[in-house]
Design an enzyme around this catalytic site. Sequence first.
Site, PDB file in Angstrom:
ATOM      1  N   TYR A  15      40.711  30.169  37.110  1.00 35.56           N
ATOM      2  CA  TYR A  15      42.038  29.947  36.547  1.00 35.56           C
ATOM      3  C   TYR A  15      43.167  30.547  37.388  1.00 35.56           C
ATOM      4  CZ  TYR A  15      39.231  28.717  32.495  1.00 35.56           C
ATOM      5  OH  TYR A  15      38.317  28.136  31.662  1.00 35.56           O
ATOM      6  N   TYR A  72      40.628  35.702  27.598  1.00 38.61           N
ATOM      7  CA  TYR A  72      41.076  34.321  27.691  1.00 38.61           C
ATOM      8  C   TYR A  72      42.243  34.129  26.736  1.00 38.61           C
ATOM      9  CZ  TYR A  72      37.004  33.546  30.578  1.00 38.61           C
ATOM     10  OH  TYR A  72      36.089  33.646  31.581  1.00 38.61           O
ATOM     11  N   ASN A  74      43.272  32.203  24.323  1.00 39.89           N
ATOM     12  CA  ASN A  74      43.210  31.983  22.880  1.00 39.89           C
ATOM     13  C   ASN A  74      42.969  33.246  22.063  1.00 39.89           C
ATOM     14  OD1 ASN A  74      43.429  29.377  23.764  1.00 39.89           O
ATOM     15  ND2 ASN A  74      41.570  28.626  22.804  1.00 39.89           N
ATOM     16  N   ASP A  99      53.668  31.359  29.874  1.00 41.75           N
ATOM     17  CA  ASP A  99      54.105  30.042  30.343  1.00 41.75           C
ATOM     18  C   ASP A  99      54.696  29.253  29.177  1.00 41.75           C
ATOM     19  OD1 ASP A  99      51.236  30.048  29.439  1.00 41.75           O
ATOM     20  OD2 ASP A  99      51.539  27.891  29.571  1.00 41.75           O
TER      21      ASP A  99
END
Length: 198
Positions: A15, A72, A74, A99
């Site tokens: 990522y 991560y 979430n 973001d």
Amino acid sequence: MILLTAFLGNYGTKYAGTRHNSAWIFSESIDFLDSLNWQKKFKGQYAAADKAALLKTGEDFTRLHFIKPETYMNLSGESVSQVAAFYKIEPSQILVVHDELELPLGTVSLKWGGGLGGHNGLRSMRDCLGTNDFWRLRIGIGRPSSGDIAEYVLSPFSSDERIILSQIFPKLQELYFKILLKDPEPYLKDWSKKNLLS
């Protein structure tokens, strides 16, 4: 006063450089964060420093905290809420850098509370902190005209887009410095949706 900054992103080389990791890319551009002793703690990369030493503010020894959750996106709130609970930091003293699909690339926004805009990292923050009332520093990545949103946010910036980031990040760093030095509220109106390319 901001005591904790959370830079949201996804952990792992897969990522790195993706749009969803805009906050991590921004954090890597911030000069005064390089000198900190980052350690694996609170389900992420954590660092802290006295304001006086970090921002050269004289006698202000307020402790500032920084976290890059490695849960991560979430589950970002799990990491951030652990730091907040341990150091007794209120949600109103937290700045979340993330973001933002609803802002074009080159535009940034300082925001207090409000809706989550479908952002899973913010949703996790709300669920773990029990409130939407925390500060956000939003980095525009633009919304694709077509295609899958998840695929878009998890795709890397193009070389041209990375040039734009390199142009806006020094200006955004100046704002971030001011926020840590004083308080976000005086900058809220001017930075509600600011195009840093104009």
